[in-house]
Scaffold this active site. Structure first.
Site, short mmCIF file in Angstrom:
data_model
loop_
_atom_site.label_atom_id
_atom_site.label_comp_id
_atom_site.label_asym_id
_atom_site.label_seq_id
_atom_site.Cartn_x
_atom_site.Cartn_y
_atom_site.Cartn_z
N SER A 652 20.60 64.71 52.29
CA SER A 652 21.78 63.92 51.94
C SER A 652 21.41 62.44 51.80
CB SER A 652 22.87 64.15 53.00
OG SER A 652 24.11 63.64 52.56
N ASP A 725 27.42 72.31 45.74
CA ASP A 725 27.60 71.22 46.71
C ASP A 725 28.94 70.52 46.49
OD1 ASP A 725 27.42 69.07 48.41
OD2 ASP A 725 25.42 68.45 47.76
N HIS A 759 26.48 71.88 50.55
CA HIS A 759 25.70 70.71 50.94
C HIS A 759 24.60 71.08 51.95
CE1 HIS A 759 24.91 66.48 51.07
NE2 HIS A 759 25.08 66.41 52.37
#
Length: 789
Positions: A652, A725, A759
């Site tokens: 991330s 995501d 994610h």
């Protein structure tokens, strides 16, 4: 050469597996999760399932208004459910298995306030059921067809009055089908009204999405007795939340209504809040009707206009509290007061009475008794948090209890311990004007959780108990007002986490969970501190592979990090981890690379500091590189790391960091970036902790974007991303475009998109393949010569 390349790419189309030692850990059963009854007499051990499969992720789903739901069950898509449970007296541990349906998928475990029973939901292939189990282990199915699209579907009523639940409306037909021929073009316009929004995902996209949203969110609100009898209180409503009053006589109801938005998620849709008597649901009192909130300023601390956050006062039979902004919800507006908190008593047709006006943005309330509540306010720009003592029924002036930076872990006084009151609601546990505080115990030497007694009159704390070396031990439950009887969870570097009953200075184990990853038993771990070039103190945890000794020489090393922004130098350098934890990897953890012969420098602190009026991100690149260099130099100086064989990685915002470090330094031989964002012009209304827009800080957005500096990335970069995501700002397109940019500039790059993943990665096949990719990439560019592979 062409034939070899084609063979490699063809082989890569199938899911690959990591080495056997890692595979065995991925397939091992994780320890159970433990719940305690409100009266602290009973405990539950909940069995966690093994990793999900791609087949689980491939179940049908509908994405609308920021929600992802399963149309077959009318619950969340891809839910993570418990598969079994055991119950027992606290002193003896969980030793009995209650009656369960075959193949149980257990969620939403909720103890009755009196601790004699607990409710839970069971997800079947066609819907969600409500079950209630007694502490003796007898189970009963009360209801089918629950609607769990938004939050937990049920809540206990007082005494033996049963539960308040949301169910799929009776007679609901099939979901609307998308028309084959569109009715017309998609049109949107904005005529001068400012309506900025961060990069939200899974939003409504057209009228068909609107129809799906209304179909799946619609619920009947019902009262279900312990005998299974069902009474409809509100029919066919788009319910966001429903909660009974502490005395069980009233119901607070939040519903959504048109107009919908294609630009913001459900949390900003128009919502109506009403309250009604349980025995007269047709006579509802309207408390608020908030319009669409698509124009909330992007500055952190901004909120929607109107009365918000309606909730029950925990220490009164039927009193509501709510908050309303005094600054139009705009944190960028100058204002002496930000919010007002008000109370409203049953029957809710009178004038609210003001409880408290905040100077900062309202955060939360913790109720105690009529003469005590703790109120919290915060402000992002200064990272300030303040706690006040209020006297809700005695008219006392607010009294400041704590005022600190919420990033100052060393000054954190702890969280007040709560107890269930006569209504079964959680309130402050107090005795003789003193509270108990359960703290994380961050110190320069590591984490040492504690239990303090805090005197409200003197504002001083007395330490009652604290974790001691070689353990990391934290309080899970307080059994008496004196704080002398506790349940703790204890672990060490060599002992897995287990729960202990502490009485009279003695500790008795009440769980006996074993090491689920013994392959890591000989991994060595050390918490270290070091200094950045500007004198800022930093910390990291160094792991070395099983059996490694300094005499064996330096190792190829993976640095895995996640940068954070700070406003205070003293906060930025604090130690917030411990040497004494039982470190075992799970999921797609980078720590698995220890079993492939790598050292791992885990979470080297990479603070980005902006003191006073300075914004941290204006010097993001310089500080990032300086922090990374300090971490590499430290690991090399300790004899752990070979500076020519280093890999930088992150997930991330850590992936964003990874690409930036490759662009702006030559510290690393290669990079691994998972689920990242790389072009900040695609997140123009703020990202991470940046609250300025692209147009407010254009140079910062451009300079921080590694996409801008692609020609400078001359080290190999592995990009991994979930194909679905939904995280704001990290669209899969970010990795796709970064790959194209690197490829077009002659970079060495590999792009892996994981089907059905979001994610974070959840399927066993995806996790195994991700670890295979990471090890293969590191072996190629850190262990091997790279060019010859």
């Amino acid at each position: 050469m062409i034939t070899l390349l084609s063979t490699v790419l063809a082989a890569d189309l199938a899911y690959q597996e990591p080495p056997d030692a890692i595979r065995r850990i991925l397939d091992a059963q994780s320890p159970p999760v433990v719940y305690f009854s409100p009266d602290r007499q009973w405990m539950l051990e909940m069995d966690r399932p093994a990793l999900r499969t791609l087949a689980d992720l491939a179940e049908p789903e509908v994405k609308v208004a920021g929600l992802t739901l399963n149309p077959d069950t009318n619950g969340p898509a891809r839910e993570y459910a418990f598969t079994g449970m055991r119950i027992g007296k606290l002193e003896k541990g969980a030793d009995r298995t209650p009656e369960l349906p075959g193949g149980a998928q257990i969620r939403n475990v909720d103890w009755h306030p009196d601790g004699t029973r607990f409710a839970w939901t069971n997800t079947t292939p066609t819907g969600i059921e409500l079950w209630v189990t007694s502490v003796e282990g007898r189970s009963q199915r009360l209801l089918t067809g629950l609607n769990a699209v938004v939050g937990a579907p049920c809540d206990w009523l007082a005494g033996d009055d049963g539960l308040l639940c949301r169910v799929v409306p009776e007679g609901r037909g099939p979901a609307p089908e998308r028309p084959r021929i569109p009715k017309g073009p998609k049109i949107d316009e904005s005529l001068g009204r400012k309506a900025p929004a961060r990069t939200f995902t899974n939003l409504l996209g057209d009228t068909h999405d609107e129809a799906l949203f209304e179909h799946y969110l619609a619920s009947d609100l019902v009262r279900v007795g312990l005998d299974g009898k069902k009474t409809v209180l509100q029919a066919n409503q788009l319910i966001g939340g429903a909660s009974p009053s502490p005395d069980g006589q009233w119901v607070l109801l939040t519903t959504y209504h048109r107009p919908w938005s294609y630009h913001v998620p459900l949390s900003r849709f128009p919502e109506r809040t009403t309250v009604f008597r349980l025995d007269a649901p047709e006579r509802a009192v309207e408390l608020a009707d908030l319009p669409l909130a698509d124009d909330i300023p992007v500055k952190f601390g901004s909120v929607r206009k109107g009365r918000r956050t309606h909730a029950w006062r925990a220490d009164a039979p039927a009193t509501l509290w709510f908050v309303e902004a005094l600054d139009d919800g705009d944190a960028g507006k100058e204002a002496r007061e930000r919010d007002v908190v008000s109370l409203l008593d049953a029957p809710f047709d009178g004038k609210p009475r003001e409880l408290w006006r905040t100077e900062l943005r309202f955060s939360d309330l913790t109720w105690g008794t009529g003469d005590l509540a703790l109120a919290h306010e915060w402000w992002y720009d200064t990272r300030q948090i303040r706690t006040w003592r209020l006297g809700p029924d005695v008219g006392a002036e607010p009294e400041l209890i704590w005022d600190r930076s919420y990033q100052d872990a060393y000054a954190d006084p702890g969280t007040p311990v709560l107890r269930p009151n006569q209504y079964g609601r959680w309130v402050l546990l107090q005795q003789d004007g003193k509270l108990l505080l359960n703290g994380s115990g961050a110190t320069p030497d590591g984490l040492y959780p504690f239990l303090d007694r805090f005197d409200l009159a003197t504002k001083r704390s007395k330490r009652l108990w604290a974790s001691q070396d070689p353990y990391y031990e934290r309080v899970r439950a307080v059994l008496d007002a004196s704080g002398k009887q506790l349940v703790t969870e204890r672990q060490s570097a060599t002992e897995p986490p287990n729960h202990f009953l502490r009485k009279g200075g003695k500790a008795k184990a009440i769980t006996h969970f074993e090491d689920w990853a013994p392959q890591f038993a000989k991994v060595q771990k050390e918490l270290v501190t070091y200094t950045r070039a500007d004198g800022l103190e930093l910390s990291a945890t160094i792991y070395t592979p099983p059996g490694w000794k300094p005499a064996d020489g330096p190792l190829p090393t993976v640095f895995w990090a996640y940068p954070r922004e700070f406003k205070s130098r003293s906060d930025a350098g604090q130690v917030t981890s411990s040497d004494n934890t039982f470190s075992r990897p799970s999921g797609s953890s980078h720590l698995f690379l220890l079993l492939a012969g790598y050292a791992v420098v885990d979470d080297p602190t990479l603070p980005v500091l902006g003191e006073g009026d300075a914004e941290p991100n204006d010097t993001y690149v310089e500080q990032l590189v300086s922090g990374a260099k300090a971490a590499v130099d430290m690991a090399v100086a300790k004899g752990v790391t070979d500076p020519e064989r280093t890999v930088i990685g992150g997930h991330s915002y850590g992936a964003f960091m990874t690409a930036n470090l490759l662009a702006h330094s030559d510290l690393f031989a290669a990079g691994i970036a998972r689920s990242g964002a790389y072009n900040r012009s695609l997140t123009p209304f703020g990202f991470q902790s940046e609250q300025r827009t692209y147009w407010d800080a254009t140079d910062t957005y451009i300079e921080m974007s590694p996409f801008t500096h692609v020609p400078r990335i001359d080290e190999p970069l592995l990009l991994i991303h979930g194909a679905s995501d939904p995280n704001p700002g990290t669209y899969p397109m970010q990795s796709e475009r970064m790959f194209e940019a690197l490829k077009g500039n002659g970079g060495r790059v590999r792009w892996v998109e994981l089907p059905l993943e979001e994610h974070g990665y959840r399927a066993r096949e995806s996790i195994g393949h991700t670890l295979w990719e990471m090890i293969r990439w590191a072996d190629t560019w850190a262990k091997g010569s790279g060019e010859d592979q």
